[in-house]
Enzyme design. Structure first.
Site, short mmCIF file in Angstrom:
data_model
loop_
_atom_site.label_atom_id
_atom_site.label_comp_id
_atom_site.label_asym_id
_atom_site.label_seq_id
_atom_site.Cartn_x
_atom_site.Cartn_y
_atom_site.Cartn_z
N CYS A 1 -9.92 -37.58 -21.23
CA CYS A 1 -9.45 -38.63 -22.13
C CYS A 1 -8.79 -38.03 -23.36
O CYS A 1 -9.31 -37.09 -23.95
CB CYS A 1 -10.57 -39.56 -22.60
SG CYS A 1 -11.38 -40.45 -21.29
N ARG B 1 -4.89 -34.76 -20.62
CA ARG B 1 -6.35 -34.86 -20.68
C ARG B 1 -6.90 -35.97 -19.78
O ARG B 1 -8.12 -36.09 -19.60
CB ARG B 1 -6.78 -35.12 -22.11
CG ARG B 1 -6.41 -34.02 -23.07
CD ARG B 1 -6.89 -34.36 -24.45
NE ARG B 1 -8.34 -34.33 -24.50
CZ ARG B 1 -9.06 -33.27 -24.86
NH1 ARG B 1 -8.46 -32.16 -25.20
NH2 ARG B 1 -10.37 -33.31 -24.87
N TRP C 1 -9.41 -40.78 -18.51
CA TRP C 1 -9.91 -40.19 -17.26
C TRP C 1 -11.24 -40.89 -16.99
O TRP C 1 -12.20 -40.72 -17.74
CB TRP C 1 -10.10 -38.68 -17.43
CG TRP C 1 -10.50 -38.01 -16.14
CD1 TRP C 1 -9.65 -37.51 -15.20
CD2 TRP C 1 -11.82 -37.80 -15.66
NE1 TRP C 1 -10.38 -36.99 -14.15
CE2 TRP C 1 -11.71 -37.16 -14.40
CE3 TRP C 1 -13.09 -38.09 -16.14
CZ2 TRP C 1 -12.81 -36.80 -13.63
CZ3 TRP C 1 -14.19 -37.74 -15.37
CH2 TRP C 1 -14.05 -37.09 -14.14
N ASN D 1 -13.92 -40.91 -26.18
CA ASN D 1 -13.94 -39.83 -25.18
C ASN D 1 -15.39 -39.37 -25.12
O ASN D 1 -15.97 -39.04 -26.14
CB ASN D 1 -13.02 -38.69 -25.62
CG ASN D 1 -13.13 -37.48 -24.71
OD1 ASN D 1 -13.49 -37.60 -23.54
ND2 ASN D 1 -12.83 -36.31 -25.24
N GLY D 2 -15.95 -39.34 -23.92
CA GLY D 2 -17.34 -38.91 -23.79
C GLY D 2 -18.13 -39.90 -22.97
O GLY D 2 -17.57 -40.68 -22.20
N GLU E 1 -9.48 -18.22 -6.03
CA GLU E 1 -8.56 -18.86 -6.98
C GLU E 1 -7.36 -19.44 -6.24
O GLU E 1 -6.89 -20.54 -6.56
CB GLU E 1 -8.15 -17.84 -8.06
CG GLU E 1 -7.10 -18.30 -9.04
CD GLU E 1 -7.46 -19.54 -9.84
OE1 GLU E 1 -8.61 -20.00 -9.80
OE2 GLU E 1 -6.55 -20.09 -10.49
N LYS F 1 -6.33 -23.35 -6.29
CA LYS F 1 -5.00 -23.80 -6.74
C LYS F 1 -4.37 -24.68 -5.68
O LYS F 1 -3.82 -25.73 -5.98
CB LYS F 1 -4.14 -22.56 -7.00
CG LYS F 1 -3.23 -22.57 -8.14
CD LYS F 1 -3.78 -22.32 -9.51
CE LYS F 1 -4.99 -23.08 -9.89
NZ LYS F 1 -5.65 -22.59 -11.08
N GLU G 1 -6.22 -28.17 -5.45
CA GLU G 1 -6.12 -29.10 -6.57
C GLU G 1 -4.73 -29.71 -6.75
O GLU G 1 -4.61 -30.82 -7.25
CB GLU G 1 -6.63 -28.50 -7.88
CG GLU G 1 -5.74 -27.51 -8.56
CD GLU G 1 -6.31 -27.04 -9.91
OE1 GLU G 1 -6.89 -27.83 -10.65
OE2 GLU G 1 -6.15 -25.85 -10.22
N HIS H 1 -19.66 -15.22 10.03
CA HIS H 1 -20.94 -15.88 9.77
C HIS H 1 -20.78 -17.40 9.69
O HIS H 1 -21.66 -18.08 9.16
CB HIS H 1 -21.56 -15.32 8.49
CG HIS H 1 -21.82 -13.86 8.58
ND1 HIS H 1 -22.90 -13.34 9.27
CD2 HIS H 1 -21.12 -12.79 8.13
CE1 HIS H 1 -22.85 -12.01 9.21
NE2 HIS H 1 -21.77 -11.66 8.53
N LYS I 1 -7.07 -31.96 -17.75
CA LYS I 1 -6.96 -30.56 -18.17
C LYS I 1 -8.27 -30.00 -18.71
O LYS I 1 -8.63 -28.88 -18.44
CB LYS I 1 -5.85 -30.46 -19.23
CG LYS I 1 -5.59 -29.05 -19.72
CD LYS I 1 -5.03 -28.18 -18.63
CE LYS I 1 -4.83 -26.74 -19.05
NZ LYS I 1 -4.70 -25.85 -17.88
O1 M6R Z 1 -10.66 -24.87 -20.19
P1 M6R Z 1 -11.50 -24.13 -19.21
O2 M6R Z 1 -10.97 -22.77 -18.88
O3 M6R Z 1 -12.95 -24.05 -19.62
O4 M6R Z 1 -11.45 -25.00 -17.89
C1 M6R Z 1 -12.24 -24.67 -16.78
C2 M6R Z 1 -11.81 -25.44 -15.56
O5 M6R Z 1 -11.98 -26.81 -15.78
C3 M6R Z 1 -10.35 -25.18 -15.17
O6 M6R Z 1 -10.11 -23.83 -14.98
C4 M6R Z 1 -10.01 -25.94 -13.87
O7 M6R Z 1 -10.74 -25.41 -12.81
C5 M6R Z 1 -8.51 -25.88 -13.59
N1 M6R Z 1 -8.01 -27.19 -13.27
C6 M6R Z 1 -8.16 -25.01 -12.45
O8 M6R Z 1 -6.80 -24.92 -12.26
#
Ligand code: M6R
Length: 614
Positions: free
Chosen positions: A2, A28, A74, A100-101, A487, A491, A494, A510, A609
């Site tokens: 948010c 956000r 969000w 927000n929260g 990673e 990527k 997501e 396994h 984000k």
């Molecule tokens: O701001 P941060 O690095 O703490 O965020 C952590 C994760 O939320 C962030 O890396 C998330 O996994 C990304 N969307 C990945 O691309």
């Protein structure tokens, strides 16, 4: 999660400024948005489901005024509908609230409000709406139907906040008082800023270009934001003046600047991030700027998502360079665990510095007596201010929801920490530093060469075809290429919504091998030495079961092509830096596969984000 933005003290352009700010915080959360303006004749509200553009195109009827609050959502409570979009008002439209929260005593509050009178009706499924009801009730108790004075506003606001449990940043407008915004912050980010007007925002990105100085208010702060003046109280009700700091980023840093997407821009910024992150810190004979003054018996790393994968890289570095054992935990797991033991250093990693779980994990570590160091991008963030020391990665604003350049900075941050520990443990010698420093100085140029290479473009073209119509993909790595496999898979999933998993190659037999079928894309993040041979073996095993193998290999690797359908080569560098090169290919592969599927790479569905709620 948010985005909140608010302004008080403008004349005739409040809506336009709110939209400008909202555009910058849309990353956000983007399932709905809304604006409320305080006008001489009452509160004027407009909310819309979907991305901010939908609101921008449907503003008719929204009136101008001197103050306004805006929100991009969000969803946590209730689906992403117009009804659930913020701002929320009480039934009489006396107040409007952005939040927000999470309000944790939602159920009890709702019950109390229902019991307080038959006329109470709720117009949304959200916990946030309850704040509007409670504030309206407290104003009623304070001054009936009269327009409240500042004193009455403060009294009602304080009693409202006392009735809320949970984490929240809040902004509120009160009908008749178009000269003020009520604010509060409990365990969720909120920033205030001033010029002749007053501003409140979830993060700094929307304030760049509007003000020069900002105030990171403290947890528990609340009060009134006036044009050009802040009236602020701490959690004990004591009046406080919080320091104003210079905005760290310029407006253009968080703009597209000619790129089609933030993700592509940020991938291409990685050579510059490497230069900036290592500048003045790594040299032939020294590691500077890493504030660790003792040799711990154990390092515990806590982080989430991409930052967690960077933490896995850091573990490799720390154990290899210093011999100090290291454990990497998801921050949310660490937070509720019961870690005890030796003289440990707790290392938090977070791009935003606002991730609720990482913040809570660091606080839990401090409560257990551990010193904390955090690798952050936003050096003025809550995590940065909470930690005993920080190491900034200097990546500049990262706007794309998929973290790319921050990963590179976080990995380098982990490397610097490991080198510092290696020095403290007398295991990293000047010769080691000198070799690494030489390679690190060449790395940005080599990465630029890779990004511009025809070989990469052609390789990606062939590789992405293998993902056409696929719903599952796998990434394999070993040792230092294992976090890159994880990673890479994160990527891809997501931003393209293809189900992707990363595995350590040794784990294949396994269980995961059962998932390989004709045409399954498998990305092998190759390496050299014994690991390379083992990964070739894994590539053969999946290919024998019908998989299509995409191998990311080091230039000069003669054998890779024999084990893959497509090979993409990356320049050879120092073995500690090599995974960063491989990762660039994974990032670009995800990017292109997602674009081929018409996905919005900067705003993937269901994500935001910065995860500021648990
Ligand atoms: O701001 P941060 O690095 O703490 O965020 C952590 C994760 O939320 C962030 O890396 C998330 O996994 C990304 N969307 C990945 O691309």
């Amino acid at each position: 999660m948010c985005g909140i933005f608010g302004i008080t003290g403008r004349d005739g352009d409040t809506i336009q400024i709110l939209l400008k700010g909202l555009t910058k915080v849309e990353y956000r959360g983007y399932d709905s948005s809304g604006i409320c303006i305080s006008t001489p004749t009452g509160l004027s509200l407009k909310r819309k489901e979907g991305m901010l553009d939908n609101l921008k195109q449907n503003l008719s009827g929204l009136q101008e005024g001197r103050s306004g609050i805006a929100h991009t959502r969000w969803a946590t409570h209730g689906p992403p509908t117009e009804m659930n979009a913020h701002p929320h008002c009480d039934p009489q439209n006396r107040v409007a609230v952005v939040h927000n929260g999470i309000i944790e005593n939602e159920v009890q509050l709702r019950q109390i409000l229902i019991e307080s009178g038959p006329e109470v009706c709720f117009s949304s499924d959200t916990d946030s709406e309850l704040v509007a009801h409670v504030l309206a009730e407290e104003l009623d108790a304070e001054c009936g139907n009269e327009v409240p004075t500042d004193e009455q506003l403060l009294a009602a606001w304080r009693r409202t906040l006392d009735r809320l449990d949970g984490s929240f940043s809040l902004g509120a407008l009160v009908n008749g008082r178009d000269d003020v915004i009520l604010f509060a912050r409990v365990f969720s980010p909120l920033i205030l800023a001033l010029n002749e007007a007053g501003y409140l925002a979830s993060d700094i990105s929307c304030l760049a270009g509007m003000v020069d100085k900002i105030s990171y208010i403290e947890d528990g702060d609340w009060g009134l934001l006036h044009p050009g003046r802040i009236e602020l109280y701490d959690k004990d009700g004591e009046a406080q003046i919080r320091e104003m700091k210079k905005l760290p980023w310029a407006e253009e840093d968080s703009e597209l600047g000619g790129w089609s997407t933030f993700m592509l821009k940020e991938i291409n910024e990685q050579p510059a991030v490497i230069r900036a992150c290592l500048h003045g810190r790594l040299s032939r004979d020294a590691v500077r700027g890493v504030k660790i003054s003792f040799k711990p018996d154990l390092v515990r790393i806590i982080a989430c998502g991409t930052a967690f994968h960077a933490g896995m890289m850091a573990r490799h570095y720390i154990e290899e360079l210093s011999g100090i054992p290291c454990i990497v935990d998801h921050a949310h797991e660490f937070r509720y665990g019961t870690p005890s033991g030796p003289k440990a250093l707790v290392l938090g990693i977070s791009q935003s510095g606002e991730t609720a779980d990482t913040l809570a994990g660091l606080i839990a570590a401090q409560e257990r007596g551990y010193p904390t160091l955090s690798i952050v991008n936003v050096e003025t963030s809550t995590i940065a201010r909470q930690s005993d020391a920080i190491l900034g990665i200097r990546a500049g604003p990262e706007i794309g929801v998929a973290s790319t350049k921050a990963f590179t900075g976080q990995v380098l941050g982990g490397l610097l920490v490991a080198l510092r520990l290696g020095r403290l443990a007398n295991k990293v010698h000047t010769e080691d530093l000198s070799n690494l420093n030489n390679a690190a100085r060449r790395l940005p140029n080599a990465m630029e060469r890779l990004l511009a290479s025809n070989q990469l473009e052609q390789g990606l073209k062939r590789a992405r075809r293998l993902f056409k119509g696929k719903e599952h993909a796998f990434y394999l790595g070993r040792n230092s290429s294992y976090p890159i496999a994880l990673e890479g898979a994160l990527k891809l999933k997501e931003i393209s919504y293809i189900h992707a998993e990363g595995y350590a190659g040794g784990e294949l037999k396994h269980g995961p091998l059962a998932l390989i079928e004709e045409g399954t894309p498998v990305v092998v993040v190759s390496s050299d030495g014994i690991i390379q041979q083992k990964l070739f073996g894994n590539a053969r095993e999946v290919a024998a079961r019908g998989a299509r193998v995409i191998m990311i290999a080091i230039e000069g690797d003669q054998e890779a092509a024999a084990h893959a359908d497509v090979v993409i080569y990356v320049p050879k560098t120092h073995k500690l830096l090599q995974p960063l090169m491989h990762n660039v290919v994974c990032q670009l592969l995800s990017y292109h596969v997602a674009r081929d599927r018409d996905c919005n790479v900067d705003r993937p569905r269901n994500l935001a984000k910065s995860v500021t709620v648990e």
